[in-house]
Design a protein around this motif. Structure first.
Motif, PDB file in Angstrom:
ATOM      1  N   ARG A   9       0.832  -1.211   0.000  1.00 56.97           N
ATOM      2  CA  ARG A   9       0.000   0.000   0.000  1.00 56.97           C
ATOM      3  C   ARG A   9       0.867   1.261   0.000  1.00 56.97           C
ATOM      4  N   GLU A  12       2.021   1.606  -3.499  1.00 55.84           N
ATOM      5  CA  GLU A  12       0.892   1.989  -4.343  1.00 55.84           C
ATOM      6  C   GLU A  12       0.607   3.488  -4.217  1.00 55.84           C
ATOM      7  N   LEU A  13       0.575   3.977  -2.976  1.00 54.92           N
ATOM      8  CA  LEU A  13       0.317   5.398  -2.755  1.00 54.92           C
ATOM      9  C   LEU A  13       1.456   6.263  -3.289  1.00 54.92           C
ATOM     10  N   LYS A  16       1.022   6.443  -7.040  1.00 54.19           N
ATOM     11  CA  LYS A  16      -0.121   7.283  -7.374  1.00 54.19           C
ATOM     12  C   LYS A  16       0.213   8.761  -7.159  1.00 54.19           C
ATOM     13  N   ALA A  17       0.956   9.060  -6.091  1.00 52.32           N
ATOM     14  CA  ALA A  17       1.343  10.445  -5.808  1.00 52.32           C
ATOM     15  C   ALA A  17       2.201  11.009  -6.940  1.00 52.32           C
ATOM     16  N   LEU A  22      -2.587  12.594  -4.833  1.00 55.14           N
ATOM     17  CA  LEU A  22      -3.369  11.905  -3.814  1.00 55.14           C
ATOM     18  C   LEU A  22      -4.458  12.811  -3.264  1.00 55.14           C
ATOM     19  N   THR A  23      -5.540  12.188  -2.822  1.00 48.00           N
ATOM     20  CA  THR A  23      -6.575  12.928  -2.113  1.00 48.00           C
ATOM     21  C   THR A  23      -6.060  13.212  -0.699  1.00 48.00           C
ATOM     22  N   LYS A  25      -7.387  12.312   2.054  1.00 45.50           N
ATOM     23  CA  LYS A  25      -7.502  11.062   2.813  1.00 45.50           C
ATOM     24  C   LYS A  25      -6.308  10.148   2.528  1.00 45.50           C
ATOM     25  N   GLU A  26      -5.928  10.043   1.264  1.00 44.86           N
ATOM     26  CA  GLU A  26      -4.792   9.202   0.882  1.00 44.86           C
ATOM     27  C   GLU A  26      -3.472   9.777   1.415  1.00 44.86           C
ATOM     28  N   GLN A  27      -3.357  11.102   1.439  1.00 42.16           N
ATOM     29  CA  GLN A  27      -2.159  11.734   1.989  1.00 42.16           C
ATOM     30  C   GLN A  27      -2.001  11.409   3.471  1.00 42.16           C
ATOM     31  N   GLU A  29      -3.305   8.784   4.984  1.00 44.39           N
ATOM     32  CA  GLU A  29      -3.001   7.350   5.059  1.00 44.39           C
ATOM     33  C   GLU A  29      -1.520   7.102   4.776  1.00 44.39           C
ATOM     34  N   GLN A  30      -1.007   7.771   3.752  1.00 42.47           N
ATOM     35  CA  GLN A  30       0.402   7.621   3.391  1.00 42.47           C
ATOM     36  C   GLN A  30       1.308   8.075   4.535  1.00 42.47           C
TER      37      GLN A  30
END
Length: 74
Positions: A9, A12-13, A16-17, A22-23, A25-27, A29-30
């Motif tokens: 994960r 993956e993040l 994607k970044a 990233l959104t 929320k994803e930031q 999480e990262q």
């Protein structure tokens, strides 16, 4: 040790970044996953340091004092 799923994960993040961003929320999480990874890595590294012993050819212990201090404080 961090689970394979969490490491996947993180990667993956990261990809994607780089590619699309990233959104919020994803930031978050990262950031949390990276923090967990660093804490795990540092703990593992400290445990490894505790087991190190440096000796001269004559068998004299010349382990640096910093390592001895880590061993004695934990």
């Amino acid at each position: 040790m961090l689970s394979k799923d969490k490491i996947a994960r993180i990667n993956e993040l990261s990809n994607k970044a780089k590619n699309e961003g990233l959104t919020l929320k994803e930031q978050k999480e990262q950031k949390n996953l990276r923090q967990e990874y660093l804490e795990t890595f540092r703990g593992s590294f400290k445990n490894h340091l505790k087991s190190i012993k440096v000796e001269e050819e004559e068998g004299n212990d010349v382990t640096p004092q910093k390592i001895k201090n880590i061993r004695n404080t934990h």
